[in-house]
Enzyme design. Structure first.
Site, PDB file in Angstrom:
ATOM      1  CB  THR A 252       2.476   4.057  -5.369  1.00  0.00           C
ATOM      2  OG1 THR A 252       3.050   4.327  -4.088  1.00  0.00           O
ATOM      3  CG2 THR A 252       2.846   5.162  -6.333  1.00  0.00           C
TER       4      THR A 252
ATOM      5  CB  VAL B 109      -0.983   0.008   1.203  1.00  0.00           C
ATOM      6  CG1 VAL B 109      -0.241   0.195   2.505  1.00  0.00           C
ATOM      7  CG2 VAL B 109      -2.065   1.051   1.028  1.00  0.00           C
ATOM      8  CB  CYS B 110       1.169   4.169   0.705  1.00  0.00           C
ATOM      9  SG  CYS B 110       1.480   5.941   0.736  1.00  0.00           S
ATOM     10  CB  THR B 111       5.782   4.991  -0.797  1.00  0.00           C
ATOM     11  OG1 THR B 111       5.799   4.975   0.638  1.00  0.00           O
ATOM     12  CG2 THR B 111       5.261   6.330  -1.321  1.00  0.00           C
TER      13      THR B 111
END
Length: 189
Positions: A119, A99-101
C-alpha cells in the site's frame, strides 16, 4: 471479461483513473474486444477528495458477477460496515486489485487474510493487521490478489494488468500510446 471499478466519496482520483485508462484501452485498441467494465458506487455520483464529481454506471448492486474488482485508495478510506459489506459481495470475484490505501479496504473485507500485500508507505502500519507480510514493492501479487503502492502506482498497475490479461505486446502498445514513462523535463529559459 468484466471489470468492476469501485469509486466512493473521498477517493483519490488518480488511484482510479491511472489503471482505468490503461485497462479500457485493452478494449478500445482491440486487444480484448469483449472486455466490459462498470464504474460501481453506492450512489449515482461521488466526489473525490478534492470535490471532483464522478458518475457511476452501476449503483449499489452486488459486485459478485465480475471477473476483476478494482479498488482505489483515499486519504481516509471508508471502512464503515455498510461500505465493507458491499465490497464483500465481491467474494466470488476471481481477481481482486487495489492501489494505495485501497488495500485497507480489501483487508477490512477479509480479502488479504494470509496474503502478502503493499500500500502507500504511510499506511504500511495500518496494513499489517490485515495481511501476513507487508511488502515494500511497487506491485505485489499473491494468488488472486494484486496490490500496488501509492497514487502513481495506479498507472504501473494498470499496465501490469494489461500484460497479465492480454500479453506483453498489448501492454507495450498501450504504454507507447499513453507516452509512458517519459523523462522529466525542465523548463526552457
Amino acid at each position: 471479461m468484466r471489470i468492476a471499478f469501485v469509486i466512493y466519496d473521498g477517493m483519490t482520483t488518480l488511484d482510479f483513473i491511472g489503471a482505468y485508462d490503461s485497462l479500457v484501452r485493452l478494449q478500445t485498441m482491440g486487444f480484448l474486444p469483449d472486455l466490459e467494465w462498470d464504474v460501481c458506487a453506492q450512489t449515482e455520483e461521488i466526489q473525490d477528495g478534492t470535490e471532483l464529481a464522478i458518475g457511476a454506471s452501476q449503483v449499489g448492486q452486488s459486485l459478485a458477477d465480475y471477473d476483476l474488482l478494482y479498488v482505489p485508495g483515499a486519504r481516509r478510506p471508508p471502512l464503515d460496515t455498510e461500505f465493507i459489506d458491499w465490497i464483500r459481495t465481491a467474494a466470488p470475484v476471481e481477481g481482486k486489485v487495489s492501489v494505495c490505501t485501497g488495500a485497507l479496504i480489501l483487508g477490512e473485507a477479509g480479502f488479504l487474510e494470509g496474503k502478502q500485500a503493499t500500500t502507500h508507505p504511510m499506511a504500511f502500519d495500518d496494513l499489517r493487521r490485515y495481511c501476513t507480510v507487508v511488502e515494500d514493492r511497487r506491485i505485489v501479487t499473491d494468488g488472486n490478489v494484486t496490490t500496488a503502492r501509492g497514487v502513481t502506482a495506479s498507472i504501473d498497475l494498470g499496465l501490469y494488468l494489461c500484460e497479465e490479461l492480454a500479453g506483453k505486446d498489448a501492454k507495450e502498445q498501450i504504454q507507447s500510446q499513453m507516452d509512458y514513462p517519459h523523462e522529466t523535463c525542465s523548463a526552457v529559459d
